[in-house]
Scaffold this motif. Structure first.
Motif, PDB file in Angstrom:
ATOM      1  N   LEU A  14       1.069  -0.849  -0.290  1.00  0.00           N
ATOM      2  CA  LEU A  14       0.468   0.123   0.435  1.00  0.00           C
ATOM      3  C   LEU A  14       0.831   1.474  -0.189  1.00  0.00           C
ATOM      4  O   LEU A  14       0.447   2.399  -0.690  1.00  0.00           O
ATOM      5  CB  LEU A  14      -0.935   0.343   1.314  1.00  0.00           C
ATOM      6  N   VAL A  15       2.426   1.405   0.876  1.00  0.00           N
ATOM      7  CA  VAL A  15       2.754   2.674   0.707  1.00  0.00           C
ATOM      8  C   VAL A  15       3.206   2.721  -0.334  1.00  0.00           C
ATOM      9  O   VAL A  15       3.840   3.716  -1.195  1.00  0.00           O
ATOM     10  CB  VAL A  15       3.823   1.909   1.910  1.00  0.00           C
ATOM     11  N   THR A  16       4.217   1.894  -1.505  1.00  0.00           N
ATOM     12  CA  THR A  16       4.734   2.164  -2.728  1.00  0.00           C
ATOM     13  C   THR A  16       3.648   2.502  -3.460  1.00  0.00           C
ATOM     14  O   THR A  16       3.659   3.177  -3.986  1.00  0.00           O
ATOM     15  CB  THR A  16       4.963   0.673  -2.711  1.00  0.00           C
ATOM     16  N   VAL A  17       2.252   1.940  -3.086  1.00  0.00           N
ATOM     17  CA  VAL A  17       1.019   2.474  -4.373  1.00  0.00           C
ATOM     18  C   VAL A  17       0.602   3.268  -3.992  1.00  0.00           C
ATOM     19  O   VAL A  17       0.947   4.530  -4.799  1.00  0.00           O
ATOM     20  CB  VAL A  17      -0.354   1.800  -4.236  1.00  0.00           C
ATOM     21  N   PHE A  18       0.619   4.023  -2.827  1.00  0.00           N
ATOM     22  CA  PHE A  18       0.959   5.380  -2.477  1.00  0.00           C
ATOM     23  C   PHE A  18       1.907   6.455  -3.086  1.00  0.00           C
ATOM     24  O   PHE A  18       1.924   7.214  -3.978  1.00  0.00           O
ATOM     25  CB  PHE A  18       0.748   5.661  -0.916  1.00  0.00           C
ATOM     26  N   LEU A  19       2.598   5.973  -2.815  1.00  0.00           N
ATOM     27  CA  LEU A  19       4.206   6.629  -2.992  1.00  0.00           C
ATOM     28  C   LEU A  19       4.172   7.071  -4.530  1.00  0.00           C
ATOM     29  O   LEU A  19       4.901   7.631  -5.476  1.00  0.00           O
ATOM     30  CB  LEU A  19       5.737   6.616  -3.015  1.00  0.00           C
ATOM     31  N   LEU A  20       4.128   5.746  -5.541  1.00  0.00           N
ATOM     32  CA  LEU A  20       4.029   5.169  -7.053  1.00  0.00           C
ATOM     33  C   LEU A  20       3.367   6.543  -7.758  1.00  0.00           C
ATOM     34  O   LEU A  20       3.334   7.344  -8.245  1.00  0.00           O
ATOM     35  CB  LEU A  20       3.983   4.012  -7.688  1.00  0.00           C
ATOM     36  N   ALA A  21       1.790   6.749  -6.856  1.00  0.00           N
ATOM     37  CA  ALA A  21       0.311   7.901  -7.501  1.00  0.00           C
ATOM     38  C   ALA A  21       0.998   9.316  -6.995  1.00  0.00           C
ATOM     39  O   ALA A  21       1.130   9.828  -7.438  1.00  0.00           O
ATOM     40  CB  ALA A  21      -0.683   7.182  -6.990  1.00  0.00           C
ATOM     41  N   VAL A  55       3.915  10.144  -7.129  1.00  0.00           N
ATOM     42  CA  VAL A  55       5.398  10.833  -7.706  1.00  0.00           C
ATOM     43  C   VAL A  55       4.417  10.637  -9.468  1.00  0.00           C
ATOM     44  O   VAL A  55       4.904  11.871  -9.852  1.00  0.00           O
ATOM     45  CB  VAL A  55       6.620   9.414  -7.655  1.00  0.00           C
ATOM     46  N   GLY A  56       3.419   9.841  -9.453  1.00  0.00           N
ATOM     47  CA  GLY A  56       2.737  10.602 -10.777  1.00  0.00           C
ATOM     48  C   GLY A  56       1.993  11.245 -10.838  1.00  0.00           C
ATOM     49  O   GLY A  56       2.062  12.274 -12.424  1.00  0.00           O
ATOM     50  N   THR A  57       1.619  12.221  -9.741  1.00  0.00           N
ATOM     51  CA  THR A  57       0.832  13.219  -9.472  1.00  0.00           C
ATOM     52  C   THR A  57       1.626  14.098  -9.975  1.00  0.00           C
ATOM     53  O   THR A  57       2.107  15.593 -10.616  1.00  0.00           O
ATOM     54  CB  THR A  57       0.285  13.509  -8.140  1.00  0.00           C
ATOM     55  N   VAL A  58       2.566  14.562  -9.284  1.00  0.00           N
ATOM     56  CA  VAL A  58       3.861  15.573  -9.517  1.00  0.00           C
ATOM     57  C   VAL A  58       5.098  15.467 -10.754  1.00  0.00           C
ATOM     58  O   VAL A  58       5.089  16.479 -11.690  1.00  0.00           O
ATOM     59  CB  VAL A  58       5.292  15.227  -8.473  1.00  0.00           C
ATOM     60  N   ILE A  59       5.151  14.762 -11.505  1.00  0.00           N
ATOM     61  CA  ILE A  59       5.542  14.282 -13.017  1.00  0.00           C
ATOM     62  C   ILE A  59       4.661  15.061 -13.896  1.00  0.00           C
ATOM     63  O   ILE A  59       4.313  16.227 -14.440  1.00  0.00           O
ATOM     64  CB  ILE A  59       6.126  12.405 -13.055  1.00  0.00           C
ATOM     65  N   GLY A  60       2.813  14.927 -13.176  1.00  0.00           N
ATOM     66  CA  GLY A  60       2.265  14.422 -14.967  1.00  0.00           C
ATOM     67  C   GLY A  60       1.654  16.465 -13.696  1.00  0.00           C
ATOM     68  O   GLY A  60       1.348  17.063 -15.134  1.00  0.00           O
ATOM     69  N   VAL A  61       1.665  17.433 -13.271  1.00  0.00           N
ATOM     70  CA  VAL A  61       1.644  18.606 -12.890  1.00  0.00           C
ATOM     71  C   VAL A  61       2.654  19.278 -13.437  1.00  0.00           C
ATOM     72  O   VAL A  61       2.194  20.227 -13.752  1.00  0.00           O
ATOM     73  CB  VAL A  61       1.749  18.889 -11.917  1.00  0.00           C
ATOM     74  N   THR A  62       3.596  18.647 -13.145  1.00  0.00           N
ATOM     75  CA  THR A  62       4.970  19.270 -14.151  1.00  0.00           C
ATOM     76  C   THR A  62       4.752  19.623 -15.581  1.00  0.00           C
ATOM     77  O   THR A  62       4.716  20.439 -15.992  1.00  0.00           O
ATOM     78  CB  THR A  62       6.942  18.559 -13.717  1.00  0.00           C
ATOM     79  N   ALA A  63       4.358  18.497 -16.281  1.00  0.00           N
ATOM     80  CA  ALA A  63       4.743  18.151 -17.261  1.00  0.00           C
ATOM     81  C   ALA A  63       3.077  18.937 -17.630  1.00  0.00           C
ATOM     82  O   ALA A  63       3.357  20.062 -18.902  1.00  0.00           O
ATOM     83  CB  ALA A  63       4.392  16.757 -17.923  1.00  0.00           C
ATOM     84  N   PHE A  64       2.529  18.987 -17.158  1.00  0.00           N
ATOM     85  CA  PHE A  64       1.802  20.325 -17.557  1.00  0.00           C
ATOM     86  C   PHE A  64       1.841  21.455 -17.159  1.00  0.00           C
ATOM     87  O   PHE A  64       1.196  21.846 -18.696  1.00  0.00           O
ATOM     88  CB  PHE A  64       0.023  19.937 -15.948  1.00  0.00           C
TER      89      PHE A  64
END
Length: 77
Positions: free
Chosen positions: A3-10, A12-21
């Protein structure tokens, strides 16, 4: 642990997505105002925003006379 791994991946994905946007949005804004007319419009909007910030500052709103006096705030029946 999973659960911790999935949360951290989500996260990181959100941060990368917002940065790209934000990077893509800034690139499109920069291309839009390449000519002199676009630059003039942007300067006028910036000046207008500065005037509005000065006119409707916190100091003028909270310490000004206002449109409605104390009697206007009372409920009338």
């Amino acid at each position: 642990m999973g659960l911790v791994t999935v949360f951290l991946l989500a996260l990181v994905g959100t941060v990368i997505g917002v940065t790209a946007f934000l990077v893509l949005r800034e690139r499109s804004r920069r291309r839009r105002f390449d000519d002199a007319e676009g630059l003039l419009i942007e300067q006028q909007r910036t000046a207008h925003a500065a005037r509005m910030r000065a006119t409707y500052s916190s100091m003028s709103v909270h310490h000004g006379n206002g449109v409605i006096g104390d009697e206007g705030n009372r409920h009338r029946s």
